[in-house]
Every structure is written in structure tokens, then in C-alpha cells.
Design an enzyme around this catalytic site. Structure first.
Site, PDB file in Angstrom:
ATOM      1  N   LYS A 176      -4.276  16.993   6.906  1.00 19.38           N
ATOM      2  CA  LYS A 176      -5.571  17.358   6.314  1.00 19.38           C
ATOM      3  C   LYS A 176      -6.344  18.340   7.200  1.00 19.38           C
ATOM      4  CE  LYS A 176      -6.160  13.043   3.658  1.00 19.38           C
ATOM      5  NZ  LYS A 176      -7.107  11.938   3.326  1.00 19.38           N
ATOM      6  N   GLU A 185       3.134  14.531  -6.933  1.00 14.54           N
ATOM      7  CA  GLU A 185       2.512  15.297  -5.847  1.00 14.54           C
ATOM      8  C   GLU A 185       3.455  16.375  -5.301  1.00 14.54           C
ATOM      9  OE1 GLU A 185       1.089  12.238  -3.161  1.00 14.54           O
ATOM     10  OE2 GLU A 185      -0.507  11.665  -4.557  1.00 14.54           O
ATOM     11  N   TYR A 224      -6.183  14.918  -6.675  1.00 19.45           N
ATOM     12  CA  TYR A 224      -6.780  13.579  -6.515  1.00 19.45           C
ATOM     13  C   TYR A 224      -7.356  13.050  -7.833  1.00 19.45           C
ATOM     14  CZ  TYR A 224      -6.476  13.011  -1.370  1.00 19.45           C
ATOM     15  OH  TYR A 224      -6.046  12.795  -0.081  1.00 19.45           O
ATOM     16  N   HIS A 259      -2.413  12.528   4.545  1.00 19.27           N
ATOM     17  CA  HIS A 259      -2.262  11.926   3.219  1.00 19.27           C
ATOM     18  C   HIS A 259      -0.810  11.533   3.029  1.00 19.27           C
ATOM     19  CE1 HIS A 259      -1.990  11.400  -1.117  1.00 19.27           C
ATOM     20  NE2 HIS A 259      -0.915  12.162  -1.048  1.00 19.27           N
ATOM     21  N   ASN A 271      -9.482  11.419   7.932  1.00 21.10           N
ATOM     22  CA  ASN A 271      -8.403  10.516   8.353  1.00 21.10           C
ATOM     23  C   ASN A 271      -7.048  11.220   8.508  1.00 21.10           C
ATOM     24  OD1 ASN A 271      -7.837  10.696   5.652  1.00 21.10           O
ATOM     25  ND2 ASN A 271      -7.978   8.509   5.223  1.00 21.10           N
TER      26      ASN A 271
HETATM   27  P1  ATP Z   1      -4.616   9.356   0.895  1.00 22.04           P
HETATM   28  O1  ATP Z   1      -4.539   9.265  -0.620  1.00 22.04           O
HETATM   29  O2  ATP Z   1      -5.471  10.497   1.386  1.00 22.04           O
HETATM   30  O3  ATP Z   1      -3.262   9.297   1.530  1.00 22.04           O
HETATM   31  P2  ATP Z   1      -5.079   6.572   1.040  1.00 22.04           P
HETATM   32  O4  ATP Z   1      -4.019   6.462  -0.001  1.00 22.04           O
HETATM   33  O5  ATP Z   1      -4.881   5.799   2.315  1.00 22.04           O
HETATM   34  O6  ATP Z   1      -5.356   8.062   1.442  1.00 22.04           O
HETATM   35  P3  ATP Z   1      -7.004   6.389  -1.080  1.00 22.04           P
HETATM   36  O7  ATP Z   1      -7.567   5.090  -1.535  1.00 22.04           O
HETATM   37  O8  ATP Z   1      -5.976   7.060  -1.919  1.00 22.04           O
HETATM   38  O9  ATP Z   1      -6.479   6.177   0.411  1.00 22.04           O
HETATM   39  O10 ATP Z   1      -8.219   7.376  -0.871  1.00 22.04           O
HETATM   40  C1  ATP Z   1      -8.023   8.777  -0.768  1.00 22.04           C
HETATM   41  C2  ATP Z   1      -8.886   9.324   0.341  1.00 22.04           C
HETATM   42  O11 ATP Z   1     -10.254   9.182  -0.040  1.00 22.04           O
HETATM   43  C3  ATP Z   1      -8.761   8.569   1.675  1.00 22.04           C
HETATM   44  O12 ATP Z   1      -7.754   9.110   2.482  1.00 22.04           O
HETATM   45  C4  ATP Z   1     -10.123   8.751   2.299  1.00 22.04           C
HETATM   46  O13 ATP Z   1     -10.197   9.976   3.035  1.00 22.04           O
HETATM   47  C5  ATP Z   1     -11.042   8.860   1.099  1.00 22.04           C
HETATM   48  N1  ATP Z   1     -11.697   7.585   0.844  1.00 22.04           N
HETATM   49  C6  ATP Z   1     -11.136   6.446   0.405  1.00 22.04           C
HETATM   50  N2  ATP Z   1     -12.046   5.468   0.276  1.00 22.04           N
HETATM   51  C7  ATP Z   1     -13.230   6.012   0.623  1.00 22.04           C
HETATM   52  C8  ATP Z   1     -14.571   5.519   0.709  1.00 22.04           C
HETATM   53  N3  ATP Z   1     -14.870   4.269   0.386  1.00 22.04           N
HETATM   54  N4  ATP Z   1     -15.520   6.389   1.125  1.00 22.04           N
HETATM   55  C9  ATP Z   1     -15.230   7.651   1.444  1.00 22.04           C
HETATM   56  N5  ATP Z   1     -13.979   8.190   1.391  1.00 22.04           N
HETATM   57  C10 ATP Z   1     -13.005   7.371   0.999  1.00 22.04           C
HETATM   58 MG    MG Z   2      -4.019   7.614  -1.782  1.00 21.14          MG
END
Ligand code: ATP
Ligand code: MG
Length: 138
Positions: free
Chosen positions: A9, A126, A49, A115, A112
Site C-alpha cells: 500500500k 482481484e 474495494y 492487502h 496497514n
Molecule cells: P485488506 O482488504 O486491505 O487486505 P483486511 O482484509 O485485513 O485488509 P478489511 O476488513 O478487508 O481488512 O478492510 C479493508 C481495509 O480497510 C483494511 O486493510 C483497513 O485499512 C481498512 N479498515 C478496515 N476496518 C476499518 C475501520 N474500522 N476503520 C478504518 N479503516 C478500516
Molecule cells: Mg480485505
């Protein structure tokens, strides 16, 4: 061999962590089957997303994915989808296990660093969202 999709990211690219993250990926036995640098537009990030479009954080999430260049990856390994999620660590780095990428490099929940696809169907969607089959060398 199972394939998964990964993104380094903008927060990690900005801090020059591409090499360190790729080193962890290769050390864990993944093959980098394809790799490219990209600058996402808001429309592309929103499409990527789309499953999160009703979430309160959708706007911030899609905006942050366009804040700077990213690195897009197709990774291969036996059980690649689960193995990459494990190496990434928990979504919130405060909850991530020792040795994971998010524990080591992530700043917070929004920054974070990486992804990863969460299931075979999302991995297929994806990968095809960003790569053509001719760009993937198994
Ligand atoms: P990613 O899809 O990016 O790999 P993930 O699968 O671990 O991450 P998801 O639940 O898919 O988590 O959420 C997508 C992204 O949205 C997360 O990586 C994070 O950066 C952001 N995100 C998730 N939850 C929150 C929240 N409560 N507040 C702010 N940002 C969030
Ligand atoms: Mg995710």
C-alpha cells in the site's frame, strides 16, 4: 499452485519498504508470479474495494489507496491465500502477531501497509482486476 493477490500500500511504498516486504514474501517461499507499480485512481480503488462500499470507512480507505504509488503482486504457493493472510498479520497492527508484516511495518489500521485476498473467489476477482493472464508467469 494456488495464487493470491497482494498490494504493497501507499504508506509502505512511501517509506521505501518495497524491498523489505518482498524479502519476507520470498523468504516465506512465495513465488512472485507478477509485479507492477501503479498509481490508482479513486474509481479504480472504489471498484477494487466494492465489497466495502457501505462501510463508514469506505471513502477514507479508497482515498488512502490513491495517496501514492502502490505495488501490485500475484503470489504463488501451496495454500497461498491463507499463507499470505498469515504473513500479513491482523488488519489492526496493534493486534498483529510477532513476525508479521503489519506488526513490523504498519502504522495503524488505516496505514496497514499491505492487502491480501481473503478467499479463492476474491483472489480470482482481484488478480483479473489488475492483471491479464499473459502478465502472470507461473
Ligand atoms: P485488506 O482488504 O486491505 O487486505 P483486511 O482484509 O485485513 O485488509 P478489511 O476488513 O478487508 O481488512 O478492510 C479493508 C481495509 O480497510 C483494511 O486493510 C483497513 O485499512 C481498512 N479498515 C478496515 N476496518 C476499518 C475501520 N474500522 N476503520 C478504518 N479503516 C478500516
Ligand atoms: Mg480485505
Amino acid at each position: 499452485m494456488e495464487q493470491t493477490f497482494a498490494i504493497i500500500k501507499p504508506d509502505a511504498v512511501e517509506r521505501n519498504l518495497i524491498g523489505k516486504i518482498l524479502e519476507k514474501i520470498e523468504t516465506e517461499g512465495f513465488r512472485v508470479a507478477s509485479i507492477k507499480r501503479a498509481l490508482l485512481t479513486v474509481l479504480i480503488a472504489e471498484g477494487f474495494y466494492h465489497v466495502h462500499k457501505e462501510r463508514p470507512f469506505f471513502k477514507d480507505l479508497t482515498k488512502s489507496m490513491c495517496a501514492g504509488p502502490v505495488v501490485l503482486l500475484v503470489l504463488e504457493k501451496e495454500g497461498a491465500i491463507k499463507a499470505w493472510r498469515k504473513l500479513m498479520g491482523a488488519t489492526n497492527p496493534a493486534e498483529a502477531d510477532e513476525g508479521t508484516i503489519r506488526k513490523e511495518f504498519a502504522v495503524n489500521l488505516e496505514k496497514n501497509s499491505v492487502h491480501g485476498s481473503d478467499a479463492p473467489e476474491t483472489a480470482a476477482f482481484e488478480i483479473s482486476y489488475f492483471f491479464s493472464q499473459t502478465e502472470i508467469i507461473s
